[in-house]
Design an enzyme around this catalytic site. Structure first.
Site, PDB file in Angstrom:
ATOM      1  CB  SER A 160      49.658  30.913  28.931  1.00 44.60           C
ATOM      2  OG  SER A 160      50.993  31.284  29.200  1.00 44.60           O
ATOM      3  CG  HIS A 179      28.362  40.252  51.845  1.00 41.08           C
ATOM      4  ND1 HIS A 179      28.408  41.604  52.081  1.00 41.08           N
ATOM      5  CD2 HIS A 179      27.132  39.842  52.261  1.00 41.08           C
ATOM      6  CE1 HIS A 179      27.266  41.992  52.637  1.00 41.08           C
ATOM      7  NE2 HIS A 179      26.470  40.947  52.747  1.00 41.08           N
ATOM      8  CE  LYS A 229      46.600  30.936  33.260  1.00 37.26           C
ATOM      9  NZ  LYS A 229      47.411  32.153  33.295  1.00 37.26           N
ATOM     10  CD  GLU A 267      40.790  37.217  31.270  1.00 37.22           C
ATOM     11  OE1 GLU A 267      41.503  37.370  32.249  1.00 37.22           O
ATOM     12  OE2 GLU A 267      41.160  36.599  30.254  1.00 37.22           O
TER      13      GLU A 267
END
Ligand code: ARG
Length: 463
Positions: A279, A158, A285, A292
């Site tokens: 970024s 979970h 970043k 992804e």
């Protein structure tokens, strides 16, 4: 360019240019050209072997087709939309090269059994390549696992801290998935490797062909028993797309974990510059683009599976032009799976690093050893459910006082239950907790070491 007369004199006028474009598949089925040439060479040899054409004619066809292969490889053969599809393009060029004998190639054959043959030869090849990529992926998982048997990582259910794990055990779970993928593709391959060549348009042919001869030349395991089924079956493509989808499911789950692990919230891994991007606005970043993209590309492959199922569901026997739509999704799935496996392998090999110190701290900062306290009491005769309830209370009060289980004094332990002794501290240390889960297939170090040996042996298998 004027439309050449590809089909019979029944037609009086050429296709409307927009319809010609709509109908054509050459822009994508050119991908099949080498398989088309090989399939046609086998067919030509069979025609000569059975005496349907002369031996000399057979040789002329085979060498003409070989010349087209060379022309294609050298970039000299680039058929356009006027050729409609790769099959017509090859036949037309062959006739230019060898003259009228080229017109004999299509004796006892239809584009229907031809395209089925090409697609199977293509997929058989691609499946082998994908299996090789899977092996590379498994190899890097194993390499990292072997170095990290005793590196601990929180285990979750979970997405809540559950029980600590050996990092190797975690990675071996993905190894197992890849192993099933590898085996599944081998299984699919058996149904891909059946020859439809000689099924003709749908009903077989009046010529005394030898289907087993062509099947043998093309290394097919067997031939379709029913000509209607042979030209209209795309089960093998659907099965492949299922197998490809499962590979993507597995890669996508791993991607999701890598993305989480790289976040500030987890900090389990660092992404190296070679596989991460920045970024355009936030200078701090470092983004996990590779996992992804893998996660994102998964949707394409699922979509192609869905499309293929829908293409097939309403088709009356036998060939229908709808079947031309089988190719782009299949090719895109093949390319996507290969690209994702390769990218993921590179990412694991050189794009990320596990932060073992941080992982060690992570497993020591929670209550994921609570089951072990209950097990400790249960092993000393306290019924497990009773022990479980007792430990639940301990966790509750510990959370309230801001303590971890390891911070309780022996006195406190013994107030909870007299069976607790000084060895409780050792019993709930993360290393002990992991090492003790020595049941078959568990995360205990002894089990993991055995699993590593089995895994090494497994990837030696070629079949
Ligand atoms: N380009 C076609 C396809 O991909 C080849 C088969 C055409 N057959 C036909 N009967 N029109 O399916």
């Amino acid at each position: 360019m004027t439309q050449p007369q590809t089909w019979s004199q029944r037609f009086e006028s050429a296709l409307h240019p927009a319809i010609a474009l709509f109908n054509a598949s050459i822009n994508f089925d050119i991908e099949l050209i080498e398989y088309d040439l090989t399939g046609s060479q086998a067919h030509a040899k069979m025609l000569a072997h059975t005496g349907i054409i002369s031996a000399e004619e057979g040789e002329q066809l085979v060498s003409g087709l070989e010349q087209i292969r060379q022309e294609y490889r050298q970039g000299q053969f680039q058929p356009g939309v006027d050729a409609e599809d790769v099959h017509f393009a090859v036949e037309r060029r062959l006739t230019e090269i060898v003259g009228d004998v080229g017109k004999k190639l299509h004796t006892a054959r239809s584009r229907n059994d031809q395209v089925g043959t090409d697609t199977r030869l293509y997929l058989r090849d691609q499946i082998q390549q994908i299996r090789n990529y899977l092996r590379e992926f498994q190899r890097i998982l194993l390499d990292i696992a072997e170095q990290n048997v005793e590196t601990l990582i929180p285990g979750y259910t979970h997405l809540q801290r559950a029980q600590p794990l050996s990092l190797a055990h975690h990675l071996l779970a993905y190894f197992e998935m890849a192993q099933r993928d590898w085996e599944r593709l081998g299984d699919v391959s058996r149904r891909v490797n059946i020859s439809p060549l000689g099924c003709g348009a749908l009903a077989g042919t009046t010529f005394p062909i030898d289907r087993h001869y062509t099947a043998q030349l093309l290394n097919f395991d067997s031939v379709y028993a029913n000509s209607l089924d042979g030209v209209s079956d795309r089960d093998f493509a659907i099965e492949f797309l299922c197998a490809a989808s499962l590979i993507m499911v597995h890669l996508s789950r791993l991607s999701e974990e890598i993305i989480l692990w790289a976040s500030e919230e987890f900090r389990f891994i660092t992404l190296k510059d070679s596989c991460a991007t920045g970024s355009s606005i936030m200078p701090q970043k470092k983004n996990p683009d590779v996992p992804e993209l893998v996660r994102g590309k998964t949707g394409r492959v699922f979509g192609h599976l869905q499309a293929m199922l829908v293409i097939m569901k309403g088709l009356p026997l036998a060939y229908n032009k709808d079947l031309q739509e089988d190719k782009e999704g299949l090719f895109d799935s093949v390319n996507t799976v290969k690209a994702c496996l390769e990218a993921m392998t590179i990412l694991l090999r050189e794009g990320l690093e596990f932060r073992s110190q941080r992982l060690g701290e992570a497993v020591a900062e929670d209550f994921s050893n609570a089951t072990d306290v209950a097990d400790y009491l249960a092993a000393r005769g306290v019924p497990f459910r009773e022990a479980y309830n007792l430990v639940g209370k301990v966790v509750k009060t510990s959370i309230a006082t801001g303590k971890l289980l390891k911070d309780l004094t022996l006195d406190e332990w013994q107030q909870i239950h007299p069976a607790f002794a000084a060895d409780i501290y050792e019993a709930i240390a993360p290393r002990t907790v992991v090492s003790a889960r020595n049941s078959y297939g568990g995360t205990g170090f002894a089990q993991v070491n055995k699993a590593l040996v089995t895994a090494r042996n497994q990837i030696k298998s070629e079949v």
